[in-house]
Design a protein around this motif. Sequence first.
Motif, mmCIF file in Angstrom:
data_model
loop_
_atom_site.group_PDB
_atom_site.id
_atom_site.type_symbol
_atom_site.label_atom_id
_atom_site.label_comp_id
_atom_site.label_asym_id
_atom_site.label_seq_id
_atom_site.Cartn_x
_atom_site.Cartn_y
_atom_site.Cartn_z
ATOM 1 N N GLU A 114 8.759 92.216 20.836
ATOM 2 C CA GLU A 114 8.610 91.106 21.781
ATOM 3 C C GLU A 114 9.934 90.377 21.981
ATOM 4 N N GLN A 143 1.207 88.422 24.669
ATOM 5 C CA GLN A 143 1.019 89.541 25.598
ATOM 6 C C GLN A 143 0.641 89.071 26.996
ATOM 7 N N THR A 154 3.761 87.476 28.695
ATOM 8 C CA THR A 154 4.704 88.542 29.026
ATOM 9 C C THR A 154 4.219 89.350 30.226
#
Length: 160
Positions: free
Chosen positions: A19, A96, A99
């Motif tokens: 990440e 998540q 993103t």
Amino acid sequence: MTLALLDLQIAEEIDLQAESLPTEEQFLQWVTAAVAERSPYDEPELTIRLCAEAESQQLNSEYRGKDSPTNVLSFPFEAPPQVPIPLLGDLVICVQIVTREAHEQGKSANAHWAHMVIHGCLHLLGYDHINDDEAEEMEELEQRLLAQLGFPDPYQDEAP
């Protein structure tokens, strides 16, 4: 400017190698921009927890009745009047989802992260977007704060 105190938590499930997360300094800058001059405390405190989709979904289901993960959840803290704690509350942000949204919306990751942090902080301060007037006020404030930080209007590509 009021400086916020930030407790940044990263869930064990988050792969820090995979990440591309903002730095703690960036999170603090965004939090401070949102709460400065709006917080009732001289040194407001809050926690930001970065989590995976499973945790976000569980919390969203439990607290909002929505059985899906979401980008940011805000949990304002209300101390009893006799307990002077400068705690604004907690933000839980799904790595998540944020993103993915940044990619899908064609935004830089940092611009979207900054927006989610500011949006969540404003919720902690009592702002909301349930009705049109509240939504307009909150969005205008988000736009102004993000512009001051050098980020584009997060709503520029949305239809009215």
